[in-house]
Design an enzyme around this catalytic site. Structure first.
Site, PDB file in Angstrom:
ATOM      1  N   CYS A  12       0.724  -1.183   0.166  1.00 31.61           N
ATOM      2  CA  CYS A  12       0.035  -0.044  -0.028  1.00 31.61           C
ATOM      3  C   CYS A  12       0.902   1.363  -0.026  1.00 31.61           C
ATOM      4  CB  CYS A  12      -0.951   0.066   1.156  1.00 31.61           C
ATOM      5  SG  CYS A  12      -2.211  -1.186   1.115  1.00 31.61           S
ATOM      6  N   ASP A  45     -14.340   2.334   2.684  1.00 32.22           N
ATOM      7  CA  ASP A  45     -13.545   1.426   2.190  1.00 32.22           C
ATOM      8  C   ASP A  45     -14.091   0.569   0.996  1.00 32.22           C
ATOM      9  OD1 ASP A  45     -11.440   1.355   4.374  1.00 32.22           O
ATOM     10  OD2 ASP A  45     -13.383   1.136   5.554  1.00 32.22           O
ATOM     11  N   ASP A  62      -8.725  -3.975  -5.077  1.00 25.82           N
ATOM     12  CA  ASP A  62      -7.426  -3.537  -4.411  1.00 25.82           C
ATOM     13  C   ASP A  62      -6.334  -4.306  -5.055  1.00 25.82           C
ATOM     14  OD1 ASP A  62      -5.396  -2.214  -2.774  1.00 25.82           O
ATOM     15  OD2 ASP A  62      -6.882  -1.985  -1.198  1.00 25.82           O
TER      16      ASP A  62
END
Length: 339
Positions: A12, A45, A62
């Site tokens: 990330c 999210d 993601d």
């Protein structure tokens, strides 16, 4: 293997900065569909779309470059990170699809191990891997698009805390710092093992326990670090006091920060929160830990004070290293105060 997988900005830490994303998203028109319960405008999210009175679909996506040499572990971490968004919304995982960027000339056994790691985590989550999409790229990137389900009345939003709530963090901070030190071969084997164990642990087990309690707001802590995610939770409507001595973090980070093994993403997070955080702890190491981008981090949960002791006890009893780290307050002259 290392030359193939290891990237300068893995996990990330590769995310675009919050300032950049805010500028782009602010120009997009919001969808007026009344069944869209949570969209991109809330910095949440995942997105939530109502399909009937008892069911809503949670969707998320993601992916990122590797932060560790082992392809199987990388697949596990990337999958756990993607699956986490479903749990942060209060949902159950249904299906997942692979997102793959891979150099065609590279040994396909590497890709097979990455995807096996991801599939194993989907199975652990109780979901089903149903397909995906791949493209040729000069560097490896992997992740998932995940679909889950949640009751429309039981969604966890990230921006609905209440004054007086306790803030609970369920995983230690500092994986970005450890993996940065690891990238230049300065992290201890023990530190890397602990960071990997944390990143491969599903937030499913925390989410299963949270269902028995009142949750006012919830977010997973990922690339924007603890303080940006907390700032998104407060939304300039509330303030919060964070107790630095209660923050769970990997102790090796103290040494690594002092040796300046820190990330550019952490500095983007710091810039995004400029003027919003009042540090009263006078501790540079703690500042960097609180800004450090997490990969597959824990959940940050706002709950009523009455439930704190029982919830933390139950989480800890189930080997989840949760800690009460602060409180939500009525709006004051600061957004976040770190004491």
């Amino acid at each position: 293997m290392e030359d193939i997988l290891f990237c300068a900005n893995g996990g990330c830490t590769a995310k675009l900065g919050a300032n950049v994303l805010d500028k782009v998203l602010s120009k997009l028109e919001k969808n007026p569909d009344e069944n869209l319960l949570v969209g991109f405008d809330s910095h949440d999210d995942g997105a939530v779309y109502k399909i009937n009175d008892t069911q809503a679909i949670v969707t998320t996506l993601d992916f990122f470059p590797p932060m560790i040499e082992d392809p199987y572990l990388f697949g596990q971490i990337a999958a756990a990170n993607a699956l986490s968004d479903i749990y942060a919304m209060g949902g159950e995982v249904l299906t997942a699809m692979n997102i793959v960027c891979f150099p065609e000339q590279t040994d396909l056994n590497v890709l097979g191990k990455i995807m096996q790691g991801g599939n194993d985590k989907v199975n652990e989550a109780g979901g089903v891997l149903v397909g995906g999409h791949s493209i040729h790229d000069e560097s490896v990137k992997y992740g998932m698009s995940v679909t889950g389900v949640v009751h429309p009345d039981r969604i966890y939003r990230n921006d609905t805390p209440q004054s007086g709530d306790a803030l609970i963090l369920t995983k230690p901070l500092g994986v970005g710092i450890i993996m940065t030190a690891h990238r230049v071969k300065q992290a201890s084997e023990q530190a890397v093992i602990k960071a990997v164990q944390s990143m491969t642990t599903l937030n499913k087990y925390t989410a299963d326990i949270l269902k028995n309690y009142t949750v006012h707001a919830c977010s997973d802590v990922t690339g924007f670090g603890f303080l940006v995610h907390l700032g998104e939770m407060l939304q300039d409507k509330y303030s919060a006091t964070v107790q630095s001595k209660r923050i769970p973090y990997f102790k090796e980070c103290e040494q690594y920060v002092n040796e300046f093994y820190i990330t550019g993403a952490a500095q983007k997070n710091r810039n995004h929160m400029e003027g919003k955080v009042l540090f009263e702890c006078n501790n540079f190491v703690m500042e960097e830990i609180l800004f450090d981008p997490q990969t597959s981090g824990g959940l940050l949960v706002a709950i009523p004070q009455a439930d704190v002791m029982e919830l933390v006890y139950e989480l800890n009893k189930n080997n989840i290293p949760a800690q009460v780290v602060g409180t939500v307050e009525e709006k004051k002259g600061y957004t976040i105060r770190v004491i």
